[in-house]
Structures are given as C-alpha cells and as structure tokens.
Enzyme design. Structure first.
Site, PDB file in Angstrom:
ATOM      1  N   CYS A   7       0.822  -1.213   0.000  1.00  0.00           N
ATOM      2  CA  CYS A   7       0.000   0.000   0.000  1.00  0.00           C
ATOM      3  C   CYS A   7       0.860   1.269   0.000  1.00  0.00           C
ATOM      4  O   CYS A   7       2.027   1.240   0.377  1.00  0.00           O
ATOM      5  CB  CYS A   7      -0.917  -0.021   1.218  1.00  0.00           C
ATOM      6  N   ASP A 133      -7.039  -3.523  10.650  1.00  0.00           N
ATOM      7  CA  ASP A 133      -5.855  -2.681  10.863  1.00  0.00           C
ATOM      8  C   ASP A 133      -5.848  -2.259  12.330  1.00  0.00           C
ATOM      9  O   ASP A 133      -6.861  -2.387  13.024  1.00  0.00           O
ATOM     10  CB  ASP A 133      -5.957  -1.444   9.938  1.00  0.00           C
TER      11      ASP A 133
HETATM   12  O1  LIG Z   1      -1.048   4.853   4.537  1.00  0.00           O
HETATM   13  C1  LIG Z   1      -1.692   5.860   4.812  1.00  0.00           C
HETATM   14  O2  LIG Z   1      -1.159   6.984   4.878  1.00  0.00           O
HETATM   15  C2  LIG Z   1      -3.157   5.768   5.099  1.00  0.00           C
HETATM   16  C3  LIG Z   1      -3.816   6.911   5.493  1.00  0.00           C
HETATM   17  C4  LIG Z   1      -5.174   6.887   5.737  1.00  0.00           C
HETATM   18  C5  LIG Z   1      -5.874   5.721   5.584  1.00  0.00           C
HETATM   19  C6  LIG Z   1      -5.229   4.557   5.189  1.00  0.00           C
HETATM   20  C7  LIG Z   1      -3.874   4.564   4.947  1.00  0.00           C
HETATM   21  N1  LIG Z   1      -3.213   3.390   4.591  1.00  0.00           N
HETATM   22  C8  LIG Z   1      -3.957   2.192   4.362  1.00  0.00           C
HETATM   23  C9  LIG Z   1      -3.290   0.885   4.270  1.00  0.00           C
HETATM   24  O3  LIG Z   1      -3.838  -0.023   3.617  1.00  0.00           O
HETATM   25  C10 LIG Z   1      -2.036   0.531   5.036  1.00  0.00           C
HETATM   26  O4  LIG Z   1      -1.323  -0.408   4.304  1.00  0.00           O
HETATM   27  C11 LIG Z   1      -2.449  -0.085   6.382  1.00  0.00           C
HETATM   28  O5  LIG Z   1      -3.010   0.917   7.153  1.00  0.00           O
HETATM   29  C12 LIG Z   1      -1.236  -0.672   7.132  1.00  0.00           C
HETATM   30  O6  LIG Z   1      -0.242   0.277   7.278  1.00  0.00           O
HETATM   31  P1  LIG Z   1       1.110  -0.052   8.082  1.00  0.00           P
HETATM   32  O7  LIG Z   1       0.749  -0.294   9.503  1.00  0.00           O
HETATM   33  O8  LIG Z   1       1.961   1.151   7.898  1.00  0.00           O
HETATM   34  O9  LIG Z   1       1.732  -1.271   7.429  1.00  0.00           O
END
Ligand SMILES: O=C(O)c1ccccc1NCC(=O)[C@H](O)[C@H](O)COP(=O)(O)O
Length: 220
Positions: A7, A133
C-alpha cells in the site's frame, strides 16, 4: 496461498518493483491528508504500466461516493478500500452505485481494531472483503502499529475474505500468517525509506518472508 498487497505506492519505480518482486495488489491512497496521497491522473499512469495480474486498489477515507466512482473510473481501479468511518449504509450505497462503473469493483472495508472493536460489527457490512488494521488516535492508517492478532484469528469466521494489516514487517509477517491464516497481508510503512517511497530490500525481504512461511520461497 496468501496474497500480498503493498500500500501507499506513489511512483512508478516502486510500483514496477513491487509487481516484479511478487505483489498481488498495489494500493493508491486518495486521502488528501495522507503523506502517501497520489493524484488520480498519476495513479492511472502507473496502473496502466502494471501487469494485468496485479490488482489496483484505491484507498479512500470518508470520501463522497460520487467522487469515489469518479476516481475509480479515472484511475481504472479494480478495488475500493474504505479506510475511514464509513458506515454500513455508506457501503450499501456505494455498492448500488457500483453498477455505474460498468465493471465489477471489489469492495474492501477496513475496520480498525481498538478497544471498541467487536467481530460482530463485520456482519453489518456488505463488503467483498474486510481489512483489519490497528486503531490509532493519530491517523486512519499507515501508522506502523499492530494489534492483537488473536482478534483477527477469531474474526476470520465472520469474513469472506480477510486482509490482515497493521505494522506488519518482514520480521513479523511469518508469525502473523501462521497465527491468523489471512487471505491477504497488507503492508505500508515498514517497507518505506521515507513516507511514500519504498525501500527495495525491505520489499524483497517482505515477499520472501511471506513465501517462506508457505514453504515455497521463490527466487526474486
Ligand atoms: O497509509 C496511509 O497513509 C493511510 C492513510 C489513511 C488511511 C489509510 C492509509 N493506509 C492504508 C493501508 O492499507 C495501510 O497499508 C495499512 O493501514 C497498514 O499500514 P502499516 O501499519 O503502515 O503497514
């Protein structure tokens, strides 16, 4: 086989590298406040350079439904990930409007697991898949925080297709898969050298870790 969604892709080099290394889906973030925000026009340019097998997902937070479909059409997305406070009614309305796009678009509803989370919530959403999440007071997603995977393991029986997200890293993803057995793992911040910029070695290490746990590490 566990599939991998990378992502927060903001540039073509990272997109092509992720695809080459073995990502099954790429997430483009259309939430203007995200440090990983990408313009729909740029996402479209990247999407058309990707191999067909890679699912193009648009990430939205509390976006106007008409605007979601505008972006789906402009960026030629195949899936919509709702990562805000969207209600079951919002999801139902989005589904009704989905016929406007003229092709099937997968609906993924993200739920944040915090103190108030209960797996019963899941049944209220008419979604093709649920993404779990970590909850955070600071941001909707991409925080690098994880949560108790046992909650995800127990929630699995309420879900047609499960995306596991939240602070996954090359070092932790193997244990997460073994414990939860999700359909997908979703990762963002642990693979970045800076917000919106992926680190090639971390990408490779993540994909390798997923394939290792399946006992079928491939050359990447
Ligand atoms: O990544 C972002 O900035 C974000 C902002 C607002 C809503 C969703 C967002 N990301 C979504 C995703 O699918 C991420 O991969 C997921 O939250 C996991 O993130 P991480 O903990 O950093 O691997």
């Amino acid at each position: 086989m566990v599939r991998i969604k990378i992502c927060g892709i903001t540039n073509i080099d990272d997109a092509l590298a992720a695809a080459r290394i073995g990502a099954d889906a790429i997430g483009f973030n259309f939430y203007p406040k995200s440090p990983r925000y990408i313009e729909p026009e740029e996402a479209q340019r990247i999407a058309q350079a990707l191999p067909d097998r890679v699912l193009r997902v648009g990430v939205f937070v509390n976006e106007d439904i008409a605007r979601v479909w505008e972006i789906v059409s402009e960026a030629r997305l195949q899936a919509v990930q709702l990562h805000g406070d969207e209600t079951p009614e919002y999801c139902a309305a989005l589904r009704v409007n989905s016929s406007d796009s003229g092709r099937p678009v997968k609906l993924i509803k993200a739920l944040r697991v915090g103190d108030g989370f209960h797996p019963d919530q899941i049944a209220h959403y008419r979604a093709d898949a649920i993404l779990l999440d970590a909850a955070s007071p600071e941001a909707y997603g991409g925080t690098g925080r994880s949560f108790d995977w046992d909650v995800a393991r127990r929630a699995k029986r309420f879900v047609r297709e499960l995306f596991l997200a939240g602070g996954l890293t090359p070092a932790s993803v193997g244990r997460a898969i073994a414990q939860v057995q999700p359909d997908w793992v979703d990762v963002c911040s642990s693979l970045e050298s800076a917000p919106g910029k992926k680190d090639r070695q971390a990408l490779e290490a993540f994909v390798r870790a997923v394939r290792m746990v399946e006992g079928r590490e491939r050359l990447i």
